[in-house]
Scaffold this active site. Structure first.
Site, short mmCIF file in Angstrom:
data_model
loop_
_atom_site.label_atom_id
_atom_site.label_comp_id
_atom_site.label_asym_id
_atom_site.label_seq_id
_atom_site.Cartn_x
_atom_site.Cartn_y
_atom_site.Cartn_z
N LYS A 1 12.75 -4.48 -13.26
CA LYS A 1 12.12 -5.43 -13.57
C LYS A 1 10.59 -5.06 -13.37
O LYS A 1 9.79 -5.63 -14.29
CB LYS A 1 12.20 -6.99 -12.75
N THR B 1 7.71 -11.84 -11.91
CA THR B 1 6.95 -10.58 -12.07
C THR B 1 6.27 -10.27 -13.27
O THR B 1 5.03 -9.70 -13.25
CB THR B 1 7.83 -9.33 -11.48
#
Length: 336
Positions: free
Chosen positions: A191, A248
């Protein structure tokens, strides 16, 4: 009472140490620099990484690794992923024989392509049921401010995961157990790479459609790589997958998204590194993640293009043009 040592006084290590203290765990924070340990002890603040946030007065800090590790039940590792091996080797003999080792790191080691728990097991020579990975949408500053958050505590032994879960269940920080260590670690590592790409798109001025498409394609890419490596697909629909990815890729507190935005605005990698105080793990790990994808014959176009920018000098506009032109036949239609 459970005793813990957190090794690494960056923003996430410090925030997690506070979580442990608030959960009733006797915790000492190891800082590499003595002046930072002194500031935490005297000011109850980490002025370098979490300025203007008051830490619990019962949180102790030291730059003496032997003192930090003496008699602890949990050893929490919160150093940059690419320095884990170098940090762990000198102290491995100081770790109590029955201590559980907990990884807060989200990366893949360059050169070996090993996950962080694999590096820990190799260096410390411990079985997999003594190593735990913590992952999820855990932006350090929000947690240090005691805003609600959740995470996954992953271990092949759910009883051991439960011990760590109890040690960090602070009320505002809610941990869940999971046995899929591979999935939780790869969700956290990949990610960061996707967030770099999303940040690049934002830096170029692209809107919500572009960012949402990148996040969705990114989740599919994370799942493809993870499943090929033995992870369970359902993991990527949870906190360690979709949850961590959304946070994120969306938050201005995200180092990786912010790093990507700066690249999209025209700065070079070297210029962004020079202005960035903290580590953007995706920059360091993208090559290792691509190596794993290639090794397992998994198509990973976003990771591939991030590597082209970070390691090979491709410009961000050229990267976006190339990524959009990549043949969608190589990505399964039902993935996205």
């Amino acid at each position: 009472m459970t005793r813990a040592a957190v090794l690494g006084a960056g923003s996430w290590g410090t925030a997690f140490a506070q979580v442990l203290v608030d959960a009733g765990t006797d915790t000492v924070l190891w800082a590499r620099r003595p002046e930072l340990a002194q500031a935490i002890n005297e000011l109850h603040e980490n002025p370098d990484y979490l300025p203007r946030i008051t830490l619990p007065p019962t949180l102790r800090a030291t730059n003496d690794a032997a003192a930090a590790l003496d008699g602890v039940d949990l050893v929490v590792l919160a150093v940059p992923s690419q320095t884990l091996r170098a940090n762990l080797v000198p102290i491995v003999d100081l770790i109590p024989a029955d201590a559980v080792l907990v990884s807060l790191m989200k990366g893949v080691e360059l050169g070996t392509d090993k996950r962080m728990t694999e590096v820990i097991r190799e260096v410390a020579d411990v079985p997999e049921n003594r190593v735990v990975a913590v992952s999820g949408p855990n932006l350090a500053r929000e947690i240090a401010l005691r805003e609600p958050a959740a995470a996954v505590v992953a271990c092949t032994d759910l009883d051991v995961a439960g011990r760590v879960q109890s040690a960090c269940n602070s009320g505002y920080f809610r941990p869940y157990r999971n046995h899929d260590v591979i999935g939780c670690e790869f969700g956290g590592a990949v990610k960061n790479v996707i967030a770099l790409a999303v940040g690049m798109a934002a830096g170029l001025g692209f809107g919500d459609n572009a960012r949402a498409s990148m996040i969705t394609r990114g989740l599919a890419e994370i799942a493809r790589i993870g499943v090929a490596l033995g992870a369970e697909p359902l993991t990527f629909a949870g906190l360690a997958g979709m949850g961590d990815l959304v946070a994120t890729c969306s938050s201005p507190l995200s180092r990786n998204r912010t790093f990507g935005e700066d690249l999209g605005r025209g700065l070079t990698v070297e210029q962004v590194v020079a202005k960035t105080k903290q580590t953007a793990e995706g920059v360091k790990s993208c090559r290792s993640i691509l190596d794993l994808a290639i090794k397992h014959s998994v198509n990973a176009p976003i990771t591939e293009h991030v590597v082209k920018v970070v390691d090979e000098g491709m410009t961000v506009p050229a990267m976006m043009t190339s990524l959009l032109a990549s043949d969608p036949k190589h990505e399964q239609d039902d993935d996205v």
